[in-house]
Motif scaffolding. Structure first.
Motif, mmCIF file in Angstrom:
data_model
loop_
_atom_site.group_PDB
_atom_site.id
_atom_site.type_symbol
_atom_site.label_atom_id
_atom_site.label_comp_id
_atom_site.label_asym_id
_atom_site.label_seq_id
_atom_site.Cartn_x
_atom_site.Cartn_y
_atom_site.Cartn_z
ATOM 1 N N ASN A 221 12.205 -5.204 -19.700
ATOM 2 C CA ASN A 221 13.514 -4.570 -19.786
ATOM 3 C C ASN A 221 14.631 -5.598 -19.653
ATOM 4 O O ASN A 221 15.649 -5.523 -20.350
ATOM 5 N N LYS A 222 14.429 -6.573 -18.769
ATOM 6 C CA LYS A 222 15.426 -7.625 -18.581
ATOM 7 C C LYS A 222 15.577 -8.468 -19.839
ATOM 8 O O LYS A 222 16.699 -8.838 -20.229
ATOM 9 N N LEU A 223 14.458 -8.773 -20.509
ATOM 10 C CA LEU A 223 14.501 -9.572 -21.718
ATOM 11 C C LEU A 223 15.238 -8.841 -22.830
ATOM 12 O O LEU A 223 16.099 -9.416 -23.510
ATOM 13 N N ILE A 224 14.919 -7.573 -23.023
ATOM 14 C CA ILE A 224 15.592 -6.789 -24.059
ATOM 15 C C ILE A 224 17.078 -6.651 -23.744
ATOM 16 O O ILE A 224 17.929 -6.777 -24.625
ATOM 17 N N GLY A 225 17.389 -6.406 -22.477
ATOM 18 C CA GLY A 225 18.788 -6.294 -22.087
ATOM 19 C C GLY A 225 19.553 -7.584 -22.295
ATOM 20 O O GLY A 225 20.722 -7.566 -22.694
ATOM 21 N N SER B 66 2.226 -2.194 -8.925
ATOM 22 C CA SER B 66 3.306 -3.137 -8.637
ATOM 23 C C SER B 66 3.425 -4.178 -9.753
ATOM 24 O O SER B 66 4.534 -4.526 -10.180
ATOM 25 N N ARG B 67 2.265 -4.651 -10.248
ATOM 26 C CA ARG B 67 2.290 -5.615 -11.353
ATOM 27 C C ARG B 67 2.862 -4.992 -12.621
ATOM 28 O O ARG B 67 3.640 -5.625 -13.341
ATOM 29 N N LEU B 68 2.454 -3.753 -12.888
ATOM 30 C CA LEU B 68 2.984 -3.063 -14.069
ATOM 31 C C LEU B 68 4.487 -2.882 -13.964
ATOM 32 O O LEU B 68 5.217 -3.023 -14.960
ATOM 33 N N ALA B 69 4.959 -2.555 -12.767
ATOM 34 C CA ALA B 69 6.396 -2.383 -12.562
ATOM 35 C C ALA B 69 7.136 -3.708 -12.776
ATOM 36 O O ALA B 69 8.211 -3.741 -13.388
ATOM 37 N N ASP B 70 6.552 -4.811 -12.294
ATOM 38 C CA ASP B 70 7.170 -6.132 -12.473
ATOM 39 C C ASP B 70 7.226 -6.510 -13.950
ATOM 40 O O ASP B 70 8.247 -7.026 -14.435
ATOM 41 N N ASP B 71 6.133 -6.253 -14.675
ATOM 42 C CA ASP B 71 6.116 -6.573 -16.107
ATOM 43 C C ASP B 71 7.097 -5.705 -16.879
ATOM 44 O O ASP B 71 7.750 -6.171 -17.824
ATOM 45 N N THR B 72 7.201 -4.443 -16.495
ATOM 46 C CA THR B 72 8.149 -3.548 -17.153
ATOM 47 C C THR B 72 9.579 -4.001 -16.904
ATOM 48 O O THR B 72 10.420 -4.001 -17.816
ATOM 49 N N HIS C 52 7.115 -14.511 -28.238
ATOM 50 C CA HIS C 52 6.126 -14.881 -27.211
ATOM 51 C C HIS C 52 6.466 -14.215 -25.879
ATOM 52 O O HIS C 52 5.565 -13.712 -25.176
ATOM 53 N N GLU C 53 7.747 -14.202 -25.538
ATOM 54 C CA GLU C 53 8.178 -13.593 -24.273
ATOM 55 C C GLU C 53 7.902 -12.085 -24.255
ATOM 56 O O GLU C 53 7.587 -11.518 -23.203
ATOM 57 N N LEU C 54 8.030 -11.436 -25.420
ATOM 58 C CA LEU C 54 7.770 -9.999 -25.491
ATOM 59 C C LEU C 54 6.273 -9.697 -25.407
ATOM 60 O O LEU C 54 5.864 -8.715 -24.787
ATOM 61 N N LYS C 55 5.475 -10.535 -26.041
ATOM 62 C CA LYS C 55 4.031 -10.293 -26.062
ATOM 63 C C LYS C 55 3.407 -10.424 -24.686
ATOM 64 O O LYS C 55 2.478 -9.682 -24.345
ATOM 65 N N SER C 56 3.903 -11.366 -23.894
ATOM 66 C CA SER C 56 3.293 -11.632 -22.590
ATOM 67 C C SER C 56 3.326 -10.424 -21.656
ATOM 68 O O SER C 56 2.279 -9.990 -21.159
ATOM 69 N N PRO C 57 4.496 -9.800 -21.395
ATOM 70 C CA PRO C 57 4.475 -8.614 -20.516
ATOM 71 C C PRO C 57 3.780 -7.417 -21.142
ATOM 72 O O PRO C 57 3.143 -6.628 -20.440
ATOM 73 N N LEU C 58 3.878 -7.281 -22.478
ATOM 74 C CA LEU C 58 3.204 -6.162 -23.141
ATOM 75 C C LEU C 58 1.685 -6.273 -22.986
ATOM 76 O O LEU C 58 1.003 -5.270 -22.728
ATOM 77 N N ALA C 59 1.168 -7.491 -23.159
ATOM 78 C CA ALA C 59 -0.275 -7.691 -22.999
ATOM 79 C C ALA C 59 -0.700 -7.414 -21.565
ATOM 80 O O ALA C 59 -1.748 -6.799 -21.314
ATOM 81 N N SER C 60 0.123 -7.826 -20.603
ATOM 82 C CA SER C 60 -0.189 -7.583 -19.195
ATOM 83 C C SER C 60 -0.153 -6.091 -18.874
ATOM 84 O O SER C 60 -1.024 -5.577 -18.152
ATOM 85 N N ILE C 61 0.830 -5.383 -19.432
ATOM 86 C CA ILE C 61 0.926 -3.935 -19.202
ATOM 87 C C ILE C 61 -0.274 -3.208 -19.809
ATOM 88 O O ILE C 61 -0.867 -2.327 -19.188
ATOM 89 N N GLN C 62 -0.642 -3.610 -21.042
ATOM 90 C CA GLN C 62 -1.785 -2.994 -21.698
ATOM 91 C C GLN C 62 -3.069 -3.229 -20.910
ATOM 92 O O GLN C 62 -3.876 -2.300 -20.717
#
Length: 328
Positions: free
Chosen positions: A141-145, A131-137, A100-110
């Protein structure tokens, strides 16, 4: 919910089976002893020479030990299965939460990319979307790390490079970074106390500890966030008391919160984001640096107070706080 009900029924069934087994064993012992007494009395009345030296007692004892051994083995296996079931349930919850955490920023970026492609935006809106895309990215990245850090911690600190640093200045510089990272100001975090001791630690490790504690304080507090950091030291230890005014942690959850994938549910906001790894990292990072973290009991009903302890090193005459300004 179904898993909990299934677990309760399994425990109840196993308990009934074990009690039945021990009841049968008790009946068997009673039957054997009763018959042995009757046989002995009858033999003494008829002819004492009929008494056998071995009347089956040895076989009875061996059978009794075998039954007890089998019951013990079954209990051990059942306990292990229960623990493994609990672990599997935790992992399943972790995977579902991370997905769920991965889908949320990916959907926002898309969505952001599609908006930029299909619409002509003003310069202000264009910058806002970037700026929003950068925040989601950054969030992705923080989640994967954070997931990859599990393997780093399992390597017993090979990733960290401790160095001797002034404790007071190190913490204060890290707090300045927290202001920028979490968009807080000096009204949100208060630091009190002054120490002159040194600690041997990797600044990135201590930064991770303080960042995770701050992140939890933000998640489990109503705005505005209030955090108090108190610095203390004695001859052997440097101590950080990290306190907030959030919902607090119950006595039942105090030990469990430092385990992997353990998350505290907030009644008024059940969808609090996170992987359940933050406090686990704090404990393991500090353990690698010969330190520890614990939860203190607070007199008030709300808020949480963490106590961080690290070995205090002797001050070196050639070491100054000026070299701390540039570490990341």
């Amino acid at each position: 919910m179904k898993g909990k009900i299934y677990l309760k029924y399994s425990i109840a069934l196993f308990t009934i089976v074990q009690l039945s087994c021990f009841a049968l064993l008790g009946f068997w012992i009673f039957w054997f002893v009763s018959n042995d007494v009757i046989y002995t009395n009858l033999a003494n009345l008829i002819n004492p020479d009929l008494m056998l030296r071995n009347n089956g007692t040895d076989l009875f004892i061996y059978g009794l030990l075998l039954i007890l051994l089998i019951s013990t083995g079954l209990i051990f296996i059942f306990v292990r299965l229960i623990r493994q079931t609990a672990v599997n349930r935790i992992y399943d919850g972790f995977i579902a939460n991370v997905t769920h955490e991965l889908k949320s920023p990916l959907a926002s970026i898309q969505l952001g990319i599609e908006t930029l492609q299909r619409h002509q935006l003003t310069k202000e809106k264009y910058i806002e979307f970037l700026s929003r895309l950068a925040d989601d990215t950054q969030r992705l990245n923080k989640l994967i790390g954070s997931i990859l850090e599990i393997s780093i911690l399992d390597n017993k600190g090979d990733f960290f490079e401790p160095e001797l640093l002034p404790a007071d200045d190190t913490v204060r510089n890290l707090v300045k970074e927290i202001y920028n990272q979490f968009r807080l100001n000096e009204n949100n975090i208060a630091i009190e106390g002054c120490t002159e001791c040194h600690i041997k630690i990797d600044p990135s490790g201590l930064a991770t500890v303080l960042n995770n504690l701050t992140d939890n304080s933000i998640k489990y507090s109503d705005p505005p966030v209030r955090i108090n950091i108190k610095l203390e030291h004695n001859k052997k230890k440097f101590i950080i008391i990290f306190s907030d005014e959030g919902i607090g942690i119950s006595d039942k959850e105090r030990k469990a919160v430092f385990n992997k994938f353990t998350r505290i549910k907030r009644p008024d906001s059940p969808s609090v984001k996170g992987t359940g790894l933050g406090l686990y990292w704090c404990r393991e990072i500090l353990k690698i640096h010969n330190g520890k973290i614990s939860i203190q009991k607070k007199p008030q009903t709300s808020g949480t107070s963490f106590k961080i302890e690290l070995p205090a090193e002797k001050k070196l005459s050639g070491l100054s706080a000026g070299g701390l300004q540039n570490f990341g």
